[in-house]
Design an enzyme around this catalytic site. Structure first.
Site, mmCIF file in Angstrom:
data_model
loop_
_atom_site.group_PDB
_atom_site.id
_atom_site.type_symbol
_atom_site.label_atom_id
_atom_site.label_comp_id
_atom_site.label_asym_id
_atom_site.label_seq_id
_atom_site.Cartn_x
_atom_site.Cartn_y
_atom_site.Cartn_z
ATOM 1 N N GLU A 199 0.809 -1.286 -0.218
ATOM 2 C CA GLU A 199 0.021 0.044 0.144
ATOM 3 C C GLU A 199 0.877 1.292 -0.032
ATOM 4 O O GLU A 199 0.189 2.329 0.189
ATOM 5 C CB GLU A 199 -1.061 0.102 1.174
ATOM 6 C CG GLU A 199 -2.437 -0.389 0.770
ATOM 7 C CD GLU A 199 -2.519 -2.012 0.732
ATOM 8 O OE1 GLU A 199 -1.604 -2.479 1.125
ATOM 9 O OE2 GLU A 199 -3.761 -2.338 0.557
ATOM 10 N N TYR A 211 3.261 2.052 2.176
ATOM 11 C CA TYR A 211 4.064 2.274 3.445
ATOM 12 C C TYR A 211 5.615 2.223 3.372
ATOM 13 O O TYR A 211 6.204 1.806 2.342
ATOM 14 C CB TYR A 211 3.601 1.473 4.395
ATOM 15 C CG TYR A 211 1.881 2.220 4.858
ATOM 16 C CD1 TYR A 211 1.420 3.444 4.911
ATOM 17 C CD2 TYR A 211 1.099 1.223 4.433
ATOM 18 C CE1 TYR A 211 0.313 3.916 5.404
ATOM 19 C CE2 TYR A 211 -0.693 1.630 4.804
ATOM 20 C CZ TYR A 211 -0.576 2.837 5.124
ATOM 21 O OH TYR A 211 -2.196 3.329 5.214
ATOM 22 N N ARG A 258 2.570 -8.743 4.534
ATOM 23 C CA ARG A 258 1.698 -8.131 3.447
ATOM 24 C C ARG A 258 2.654 -7.716 2.464
ATOM 25 O O ARG A 258 3.071 -6.719 2.450
ATOM 26 C CB ARG A 258 0.947 -7.080 4.000
ATOM 27 C CG ARG A 258 -0.317 -6.813 3.059
ATOM 28 C CD ARG A 258 -1.620 -6.447 3.601
ATOM 29 N NE ARG A 258 -2.612 -6.347 2.653
ATOM 30 C CZ ARG A 258 -3.664 -5.588 2.750
ATOM 31 N NH1 ARG A 258 -4.030 -5.034 3.699
ATOM 32 N NH2 ARG A 258 -4.699 -5.687 1.674
ATOM 33 N N HIS A 294 -1.532 3.768 -2.078
ATOM 34 C CA HIS A 294 -2.709 4.615 -1.500
ATOM 35 C C HIS A 294 -2.747 5.869 -2.660
ATOM 36 O O HIS A 294 -3.574 6.326 -2.980
ATOM 37 C CB HIS A 294 -2.324 5.365 -0.217
ATOM 38 C CG HIS A 294 -3.013 4.306 0.766
ATOM 39 N ND1 HIS A 294 -3.962 3.453 0.535
ATOM 40 C CD2 HIS A 294 -2.455 3.868 2.077
ATOM 41 C CE1 HIS A 294 -4.017 2.719 1.625
ATOM 42 N NE2 HIS A 294 -3.260 2.817 2.600
ATOM 43 N N GLN A 314 -18.590 4.460 2.289
ATOM 44 C CA GLN A 314 -19.287 5.570 3.165
ATOM 45 C C GLN A 314 -19.202 5.890 4.376
ATOM 46 O O GLN A 314 -19.068 6.850 5.104
ATOM 47 C CB GLN A 314 -20.636 5.684 2.652
ATOM 48 C CG GLN A 314 -20.843 6.372 1.396
ATOM 49 C CD GLN A 314 -22.359 6.385 0.742
ATOM 50 O OE1 GLN A 314 -22.660 5.636 -0.056
ATOM 51 N NE2 GLN A 314 -23.011 7.291 1.255
#
Ligand code: NAP
Ligand code: SF4
Length: 658
Positions: free
Chosen positions: A165, A167, A215, A253, A340
């Site tokens: 992601e 990081y 991961r 991201h 949401q």
């Protein structure tokens, strides 16, 4: 058994997991709150009781520099260790297993002391990181080991080292973010050193009988990320360094390709996990948009992975695994990938919950106890608010009758499910209809109750929703003017030149709906990949421009940014989609009139014509409230800022009280 692959035990050597369902890491926003650990304990225990074989916490940093934000969520001291014991105790009492995620945010941290391999700013963070010194790198790696040891002492069953992601670990791996000239940069071997050393020191600190998930970023989706063959090399290295499970993450991201939103087909990235199949012998975990048991089952049956990671799916339904094991698919509250109430909340500093399950994250606060005072309750309106209220009130023991004026339950959900990527709303309607049936709610379709009828009830709950606003613009009766509901229901013809009045969530939805009909087929995984220019090797290309069937202009009176009311995690996807299809957006307009030529406006004091064959009204909502009632929930109570999330929450809160 209905899902034999999902419910085969998985032997990890020192421990055997009862099934193949892992709850993937989700930052809930409770991690940093004063009462967060108690609430997290209840949150995880509920999911352990629900049958998930293994869970992973949200990210906790091994040191202060690695924090995600100014409020620390760390595992770096004896005090941190002791605070976590309430979580591990609750999970173990519930019969579950849980790993702590070790996450160093690197340049994604939102605080002034952030560090990274190189002093390169991320496009999604205004703060420039400081380049780590060699001594700092060593200290950070030691911190991973020390943090893992504390996690073990806290009672965790394992740790997950977050290497995806975008990081810190990913930042060391990718040439995009690592421009170092020392032993930690340059060649692949050098760029991999940080990741492999983090795994080695973690394993050394915890011993062999402790789960160590790594991961890996199976697909980077950014320029300058690791190519497919280097990801395979990394997977091999991670296994050799001591990982016991290889979980997969998709995209950084900062990637401008949707990875978990509704635009992504179910299970649409499992192929990226499969690419690692021959590289490692340790079990592989697939993730992203696995929201139904049949999706997980297919991934395992195809051999794409050995286990599946479901995150939001277990926010939506804590008992997902038990229900799937019992073959009771109809009882599962399916995650509709709307983001949401979960991710969008995290981005604005609120705790994560779930639109279709408001109890998520509120396990200690929203408690539905059996009632000792059974009442006769009438609910008027079968949209999100009425459905949620009726189900819970009946399950608590009340006698509930639900009146719906239409021939079907669902209210605005029935319009939403026609929007590209919102087909999942159909799942919610089916789920709640079934839940009402099981709870014994009497459902009266095509019925508006008379005031005499309502006198027979102890309580009346008004959940009649909203009507579309008709703005006061001269020419509104012109045949070219149609409402959004008519367009979505297929009742209105839409010409080539379209003007959309209003740019709230529904204006965007309608524009996407018109474009989808002509140019997209995102439910097909292959079509999704070519639509976003993702090659089988994971490299990116500029997708061919679409040939839209409509020339759309969207308009609003205010001067705020386009799409500012859309969700943080999904709004950019919608804006990108519309830009790609040449949709024109105008703000700060004054509407003058509508006639045969189209929509006349004034912009910056100048009169202009927006040529239009069809003018679609998406100008917001007004409450629909035909009668007075003691309890009014959802859109009927307040139409502004209405969304299904608030409607469901209001339904659940009232049902808990009555
Ligand atoms: P909305 O978000 O309130 O947007 C209404 C739009 O109509 C605004 O752009 C507003 O812009 C315009 N408008 C308001 N009064 C007007 C008037 N008198 N004349 C002309 N234009 C007017 O409402 P919505 O689009 O109907 O959505 C309803 C709710 O559903 C929203 O609260 C939204 O949260 C939810 N929803 C969310 C999503 C999502 O993606 N998260 C998707 C669909 C719906 P100006 O005032 O600037 O002209
Ligand atoms: Fe899924 Fe939406 Fe619930 Fe998030 S809020 S878990 S995306 S249904």
């Amino acid at each position: 058994m209905s899902y034999p692959h999902l419910f085969r035990p998985l032997d990890l050597g020192h421990v055997t997991l009862p099934n193949r369902i892992m709850m993937g890491s989700m930052h809930t926003g409770l991690e940093e709150r004063p009462d967060g650990m108690q609430r997290l304990a209840a949150f995880y225990a509920e999911r352990a009781r629900g049958g998930a074989a293994l869970m992973v916490t949200g990210g906790f940093s091994p040191d202060a520099a690695g924090n995600l934000g100014p409020h620390p969520a760390m595992m770096a001291s004896g005090a941190d260790r002791d605070r976590h014991k309430v979580i591990t105790r609750a999970v173990h009492e519930a019969g579950g297993r849980i790993c702590l995620q070790l996450l160093h945010a690197g340049r994604y941290g939102k605080h002034p002391a952030i560090v990274a391999p190189s002093a390169l700013k991320s496009p999604i963070n205004p703060i420039v990181p400081r380049e780590m010194t060699a001594a700092e790198i060593e200290r950070t790696l030691d911190a991973f080991g020390a943090s893992a040891a504390l996690a073990r002492e806290a009672g965790y069953d394992g740790v997950e080292v977050m290497g995806s992601e975008g990081y810190l670990i990913t930042q060391f791996l990718a040439p995009r973010t690592n421009q170092r000239a020392d032993d930690w940069g340059g060649s692949l071997a050098n760029r991999m050193r940080f990741a492999l050393e983090a795994v080695r020191r973690t394993r050394a600190a915890v011993g062999a009988d402790f789960i160590l998930v790594y991961r890996i970023s199976a697909l980077e989706l950014v320029e300058g990320g690791l190519p497919g063959e280097e990801i395979v090399q990394l997977a091999k290295g991670v296994e050799a360094a001591g990982a016991s499970l290889l979980n997969t993450g998709i995209g950084w991201h900062e990637a401008r390709i949707p990875t978990i939103s509704q635009a992504v087909p179910r299970g649409g990235f499992a192929w990226a996990t499969r690419r690692l199949r021959n590289a490692v012998k340790i079990p592989l975990i697939a993730s992203n948009r696995i929201n139904a048991p049949e999706v997980g089952e297919q991934i395992l049956a195809r051999g794409d992975a050995d286990m599946v990671s479901l995150a939001r799916a277990l926010l939506a339904d804590a008992e997902f695994a038990n229900k799937a094991k019992a073959g009771d698919r109809a009882a599962i509250n399916i995650c509709i990938a709307c983001n949401q109430a979960c991710l969008d909340h995290i981005f604005v500093g609120r705790f994560a919950s779930c639109l279709v399950n408001p109890r998520a994250g509120r396990e200690t606060k929203l408690v539905f106890e059996k009632t000792s005072n059974r009442k006769n309750i009438a609910v008027i309106g079968g949209g999100p608010a009425g459905l949620c209220f009726a189900a819970i009130a009946a399950e608590r023991g009340h006698a509930v009758t639900l009146y719906e004026k239409d021939a079907q339950l669902g209210g605005q959900f029935n319009l939403a499910k026609k929007i590209p990527g919102k087909q999942e709303f159909a799942e919610s309607v089916a789920y709640f209809a079934e839940r009402l049936r099981r709870a014994g709610v009497e459902v009266m379709l095509n019925t508006i109750p008379s005031s005499d009828t309502l006198k027979n009830y102890d309580e009346v709950v008004l959940a009649t929703g909203v009507d579309a606003r008709r703005p006061a613009i001269p020419g509104l009766e012109h045949p070219s003017v149609v409402g959004y509901a008519d367009v979505l229901a297929g009742r209105a013809e839409v010409g080539e030149k379209v003007a959309i009045i209003g740019m709230g969530g529904i204006g965007f939805d309608v524009a996407l709906y018109l474009l989808e009909r002509s140019s997209r087929a995102t439910l097909d995984p292959q079509a999704f990949l070519s639509h976003w220019g993702i090659s089988p090797s994971g490299s990116l290309s500029q997708p061919a421009p679409a040939a839209p069937a409509h020339r759309i202009t969207m308009l609003k009176r205010s001067s705020t940014p386009f799409g500012d009311t859309l969700g943080k995690t999904t709004g950019w996807v919608h804006r990108a989609e519309l830009a790609r299809n040449g949709v024109k957006m105008l703000k700060g307009v004054e509407y003058r009139r509508i006639d045969d030529a189209g929509l006349h406006i004034a912009l910056d004091g100048k009169e202009q014509l927006v040529p239009a064959d069809t003018v679609i009204l998406c100008a917001g909502q007004v409450s629909r409230r035909a009668i007075e009632a003691p309890h009014v929930i959802g859109g009927a109570r307040e139409a502004g800022e209405l969304d299904a999330k608030r409607a469901m929450l209001e339904g659940a809160e009232l049902a808990a009280r009555l």
